[in-house]
Design a protein around this motif. Structure first.
Motif, PDB file in Angstrom:
ATOM      1  N   ASN A   1     -27.567  21.074   8.072  1.00 26.69           N
ATOM      2  CA  ASN A   1     -26.481  21.586   7.443  1.00 26.69           C
ATOM      3  C   ASN A   1     -25.520  20.346   7.299  1.00 26.69           C
ATOM      4  OD1 ASN A   1     -25.943  24.691   8.073  1.00 26.69           O
ATOM      5  ND2 ASN A   1     -26.786  23.850   9.886  1.00 26.69           N
TER       6      ASN A   1
ATOM      7  N   THR B   1     -21.577  18.871   5.640  1.00 25.18           N
ATOM      8  CA  THR B   1     -20.398  19.021   5.270  1.00 25.18           C
ATOM      9  C   THR B   1     -19.485  17.795   5.012  1.00 25.18           C
ATOM     10  OG1 THR B   1     -20.370  21.225   6.423  1.00 25.18           O
ATOM     11  CG2 THR B   1     -18.087  20.444   5.853  1.00 25.18           C
TER      12      THR B   1
ATOM     13  N   ARG C   1     -13.410  21.343   1.803  1.00 33.75           N
ATOM     14  CA  ARG C   1     -14.578  21.041   2.146  1.00 33.75           C
ATOM     15  C   ARG C   1     -15.594  21.553   1.531  1.00 33.75           C
ATOM     16  NH1 ARG C   1     -15.323  22.151   8.288  1.00 33.75           N
ATOM     17  NH2 ARG C   1     -13.351  21.120   8.414  1.00 33.75           N
TER      18      ARG C   1
ATOM     19  N   SER D   1     -19.764  22.595   1.810  1.00 34.03           N
ATOM     20  CA  SER D   1     -21.074  22.554   2.737  1.00 34.03           C
ATOM     21  C   SER D   1     -22.357  22.997   2.092  1.00 34.03           C
ATOM     22  CB  SER D   1     -20.651  23.479   4.108  1.00 34.03           C
ATOM     23  OG  SER D   1     -19.555  23.163   4.672  1.00 34.03           O
TER      24      SER D   1
END
Length: 347
Positions: A249, A251, A262, A264
């Motif tokens: 992951n 971000t 944001r 991601s």
């Protein structure tokens, strides 16, 4: 019906190790589960009752190596009980048409399943810096026993003791059905490592000092034994069902006084969905790797109201289900992009 009684004890205390303070939390839970199941089995009304019990110990340790560096260690034993539908004397007979030559399928439950259990060990080093971020590295190891898989057989309907009323017009008790029954599998081991990083970029010149990043990466490895793969009668060792070898992951975010945004990304490598014992059509099925990209932002309209915007699956990823290790295309699911606009109020 399932009834569980349990009791536990827990100790929290601190001690000294290498001149450093160590926080300890340890204890155990004892449980006893009673299961009763009643229904038609092999054409006869059957009722059984059984019980099982066990101790589930756990230990968690935290050592402050320095003011900013921590070491964690954990060990525990857990169980996961089978779902109620898998424990019942039940039969789910498909109503699919045989006009195209398809073989009907039947799903059976069994009350004799054992809960699957895992013994878990993990440890991590964590470094917190400048009150603006951290880096951590973790290792984990799991021993899993009695994991529930599905056994598939080609059986004559009349041998199952089910009522003829469940059959469709044109079907008879002499027809063959693909019969699937849950069963406990052999022991498996899953192990891996995870890296995590979080940081505000406050060292950059304005306005970039409001940027930041959060990321983690996991590598996992785990195999298990599957029985009667593709109806050959042979057992094969394959990747644990549902386990991706790699995932991450990532971000990036921007935090201003009145607004933030944001973006991601989430990646998961391919993984096996299931290996059905006795299924002559395929030796396995699973999903190809995926990378999803999402975004979100908010703007503070006033002290009481906030405007939010979310965008999901910006890259319009398709989920691709494959059949057999030869990678035959089986099914593709496309959910498209989703945009959400909202207002939240605080009074």
């Amino acid at each position: 019906e399932e009834e569980t009684d349990s009791a536990y004890f827990l100790f929290d205390f601190d001690t000294q190790m290498f001149g450093k303070t160590v926080l300890l939390s340890t204890g155990a839970r004892f449980f006893e589960t009673t299961l009763s199941s009643a229904g038609i089995s092999k054409g006869i009304y059957t009722e059984i009752e059984r019980d099982y019990s066990d101790w589930l110990p756990s230990l968690n340790m935290l050592l402050d190596i320095t003011d900013n560096v921590l070491w964690r260690f954990g060990a525990s034993k857990n169980i996961t009980r089978p779902s109620i539908d898998k424990l019942s004397f039940s039969a789910n007979v498909s109503q699919a048409s045989r006009d195209d030559g398809d073989i009907g399928s039947i799903g059976l439950g069994t009350p004799f399943l054992q809960p699957f259990e895992s013994i878990n060990i993990d440890t991590a080093i964590e470094w917190y810096f400048n009150k603006q971020g951290f880096i951590s590295l973790a290792l984990f190891h799991k021993n899993i026993d009695n994991f529930i898989v599905e056994k598939t057989e080609l059986l004559r309907y009349g041998s199952l003791g089910l009522p003829e009323a469940l059959l469709q017009e044109g079907e008879s008790v002499d027809d063959l059905f693909i019969v699937t029954t849950p069963e406990n599998s052999d022991s498996s081991v899953i192990q891996g490592a995870e890296f995590a990083f979080s940081r505000d970029f406050d060292f950059l010149p304005e306005p970039f000092n409001r940027l930041g990043m959060i990321t983690n990466y996991t590598w996992a490895d785990g195999d298990t034994l599957y029985r009667d793969v593709q109806g050959t009668g042979e057992n094969q060792v394959k990747t644990f069902a549902g386990l991706s070898n790699q995932s991450y992951n990532l971000t990036f975010y921007y935090e201003a006084e009145d607004w933030s945004a944001r973006i991601s990304s989430a990646y998961r490598s391919d993984y096996i969905l299931s290996v059905q014992a006795g299924n002559t059509d395929q030796d396995e099925s699973g999903y190809h790797d995926t990378t999803y990209v999402d975004a979100a932002a908010h703007y503070q309209l006033s002290d009481n109201f906030k405007l939010t915007l979310e965008a999901l699956n910006l890259t319009n990823v398709r989920e691709e289900l494959y059949s057999d290790s030869s990678d035959r295309a089986y099914n593709t699911t496309s959910n498209g992009r989703t945009f959400l606009l909202g207002v939240s109020g605080q009074f």
